[in-house]
Design an enzyme around this catalytic site. Structure first.
Site, PDB file in Angstrom:
ATOM      1  N   TYR A  94       0.856  -1.197   0.000  1.00 28.44           N
ATOM      2  CA  TYR A  94       0.000   0.000   0.000  1.00 28.44           C
ATOM      3  C   TYR A  94       0.895   1.251   0.000  1.00 28.44           C
ATOM      4  O   TYR A  94       1.785   1.394   0.847  1.00 28.44           O
ATOM      5  CB  TYR A  94      -0.930   0.000   1.221  1.00 28.44           C
ATOM      6  CG  TYR A  94      -1.561   1.341   1.463  1.00 28.44           C
ATOM      7  CD1 TYR A  94      -2.511   1.849   0.581  1.00 28.44           C
ATOM      8  CD2 TYR A  94      -1.185   2.129   2.544  1.00 28.44           C
ATOM      9  CE1 TYR A  94      -3.069   3.101   0.781  1.00 28.44           C
ATOM     10  CE2 TYR A  94      -1.740   3.379   2.749  1.00 28.44           C
ATOM     11  CZ  TYR A  94      -2.680   3.864   1.867  1.00 28.44           C
ATOM     12  OH  TYR A  94      -3.224   5.111   2.060  1.00 28.44           O
ATOM     13  N   ASP A 165      -1.317  -7.408   6.177  1.00 28.00           N
ATOM     14  CA  ASP A 165      -2.311  -6.357   5.924  1.00 28.00           C
ATOM     15  C   ASP A 165      -3.502  -7.034   5.241  1.00 28.00           C
ATOM     16  O   ASP A 165      -3.418  -7.453   4.097  1.00 28.00           O
ATOM     17  CB  ASP A 165      -1.685  -5.273   5.039  1.00 28.00           C
ATOM     18  CG  ASP A 165      -2.614  -4.083   4.810  1.00 28.00           C
ATOM     19  OD1 ASP A 165      -3.844  -4.247   4.959  1.00 28.00           O
ATOM     20  OD2 ASP A 165      -2.114  -3.005   4.445  1.00 28.00           O
ATOM     21  N   LYS A 190     -11.612   1.369   5.596  1.00 30.39           N
ATOM     22  CA  LYS A 190     -12.100   0.762   4.366  1.00 30.39           C
ATOM     23  C   LYS A 190     -13.346  -0.091   4.650  1.00 30.39           C
ATOM     24  O   LYS A 190     -14.343   0.438   5.073  1.00 30.39           O
ATOM     25  CB  LYS A 190     -10.962  -0.026   3.708  1.00 30.39           C
ATOM     26  CG  LYS A 190      -9.634   0.772   3.629  1.00 30.39           C
ATOM     27  CD  LYS A 190      -9.701   2.000   2.772  1.00 30.39           C
ATOM     28  CE  LYS A 190      -8.500   2.934   2.926  1.00 30.39           C
ATOM     29  NZ  LYS A 190      -7.190   2.330   2.744  1.00 30.39           N
TER      30      LYS A 190
HETATM   31  C1  LIG Z   1      -5.889   2.542   3.100  1.00 25.78           C
HETATM   32  C2  LIG Z   1      -4.949   1.441   3.348  1.00 25.78           C
HETATM   33  C3  LIG Z   1      -3.985   1.534   4.370  1.00 25.78           C
HETATM   34  C4  LIG Z   1      -3.810   2.773   5.224  1.00 25.78           C
HETATM   35  O1  LIG Z   1      -4.913   3.061   6.013  1.00 25.78           O
HETATM   36  P1  LIG Z   1      -5.379   4.553   6.431  1.00 25.78           P
HETATM   37  O2  LIG Z   1      -6.587   4.283   7.248  1.00 25.78           O
HETATM   38  O3  LIG Z   1      -5.623   5.314   5.172  1.00 25.78           O
HETATM   39  O4  LIG Z   1      -4.262   5.158   7.217  1.00 25.78           O
HETATM   40  C5  LIG Z   1      -3.154   0.435   4.568  1.00 25.78           C
HETATM   41  N1  LIG Z   1      -3.245  -0.674   3.797  1.00 25.78           N
HETATM   42  C6  LIG Z   1      -4.140  -0.783   2.805  1.00 25.78           C
HETATM   43  C7  LIG Z   1      -4.185  -2.030   1.987  1.00 25.78           C
HETATM   44  C8  LIG Z   1      -5.023   0.270   2.539  1.00 25.78           C
HETATM   45  O5  LIG Z   1      -5.899   0.155   1.528  1.00 25.78           O
END
Ligand SMILES: *Cc1c(COP(=O)(O)O)cnc(C)c1O
Length: 367
Positions: A94, A165, A190
């Site tokens: 990311y 992640d 998300k």
């Molecule tokens: C958006 C995202 C992040 C970071 O998260 P935030 O809430 O924007 O700080 C990390 N990993 C992935 C896969 C993401 O889509």
């Protein structure tokens, strides 16, 4: 308890004598000293305790820690490592977390970014200072699939923790802790938030070990924690997560096939497609393929921008995982150091009616 039941009940802890059916928001920053009480809301507060409880149960972990953003969750892991540690991270990490490692942690941590679709690249990158392996699968924005079991087996031999992640898959479709990972990370901004109105992050651990204690120290003394209101909103959103994910995945699968058959589309990246290079591994570690896909429009940046500008139901905006469909030309958001193809469009497929979404894409792709 099954997933849907956990999602609805595990994030609620009622202590109020009125017995409300949903947990109230406790805005107090401080609490009268007494046995079993929380003390100060940076260290713990009732809404965060309830949220962390449901997060831990959804991912089959021992404990969870909630943060003010996904990046804050990632940062807390990096801060918990000894200085000069070496990390192995995915080449399609990311963008925001990659940026964090290459700027803020420059000179503090050493990172090798490798193509993790081939597990042996992880084995090759490990050295005597490797303190962490970071996995992201499916990856953002190329939907690359890494074999979590195989990477965790390599890591276990050297006793290196693996953080996964799991933002794209969500606990509905993938549970990395059951596949050997030590910690799961989420951007709860998300799918867990699901309505594009909460910024948040989370870590869930398989075991409350030394690394976890350090992470909790970073969380509670560093203080990048979510507010009681954000915790309430997230616990509320998580109740519908299993049903939302079924809808996102069903729509994304059909849209991916539609795009693949479209003459204006050069390539589609969706792990549910049989010809996706990671499909077989995805099918063994995921119970659904998620709601995210990317595709290459024939031509370049201009052609991709034109398609996006013609869409009615897909908002041209970054981020993902909300009930509303979002679309963006990813390289434009990632900036000049982006390695993403210029004609790549990333889609967060929403929960509008599928016919409307297909019709909209069809008219936007007409030349
Ligand atoms: C958006 C995202 C992040 C970071 O998260 P935030 O809430 O924007 O700080 C990390 N990993 C992935 C896969 C993401 O889509």
């Amino acid at each position: 308890m099954k997933l849907e039941t956990i999602a609805i009940h595990a994030g609620t802890q009622i202590t109020d004598s009125y017995r409300p059916a949903v947990q109230p928001i406790t805005l107090a920053t401080t609490f009268e000293h007494h046995e079993d009480s929380v003390i100060y809301s940076r260290a713990a507060n009732p809404n965060r305790i309830a949220l962390e409880n449901v997060l831990a149960k959804l991912e089959h972990g021992q404990a969870a820690a909630a943060f003010s953003s996904g990046n804050a969750a990632g940062m807390s892991v990096f801060q918990a490592l000894p200085p000069s540690s070496h990390l192995v991270a995915p080449d399609d990490m990311y963008h925001g977390l990659r940026h964090l490692l290459t700027t803020v942690f420059k000179g503090i941590l050493e990172v090798d970014f490798v193509d993790m679709t081939q597990s042996e690249n992880v084995a090759k990158a490990i050295n005597t200072k490797t303190a962490l392996i970071w996995v992201e699968t499916p990856s953002n924005p190329l939907l690359k699939i890494s074999d979590i079991r195989a990477i965790c087996t390599i890591a276990q031999e050297k006793q290196i923790p693996v953080v996964c992640d799991n933002t794209f898959a969500t606990p509905v479709f993938q549970n990395p802790l059951l596949l050997g990972a030590s910690i799961v990370m989420h951007s709860t901004t998300k799918y867990l938030g699901g309505h594009s109105d909460i910024l948040g992050g989370a870590l869930i651990t398989k075991e409350e070990n030394e690394l976890w204690d350090k992470i909790k120290l970073v969380q509670t003394t560093g203080g990048a924690v979510p507010s009681p209101f954000d915790c309430y909103m997230l616990s509320r959103s998580i109740k519908t997560l299993p049903y939302r994910m079924k809808g996102h995945a069903e729509h994304a699968g059909i849209i991916a096939t539609f795009l693949q058959n479209h003459p204006q589309v050069e390539k589609v990246y969706y792990p549910g497609l049989l010809d996706h290079p990671g499909h077989t591994i995805a099918a063994t570690q995921m119970t659904g393929f998620g709601g995210m896909l990317s595709f290459l429009v024939k031509g370049g940046a201009n052609e991709a921008d034109t398609v996006i500008s013609k869409l009615q139901y897909f908002t041209n905006a970054t981020s993902l995982g909300g009930v509303e469909s979002l679309i963006e030309r990813r390289a434009a958001s990632e900036g000049p150091d982006s390695k993403t193809p210029q004609n790549l469009i990333r889609v967060s497929v929403g929960l509008e009616h599928l016919d409307d979404l297909l019709e909209d894409l069809d008219q936007a792709l007409k030349q």
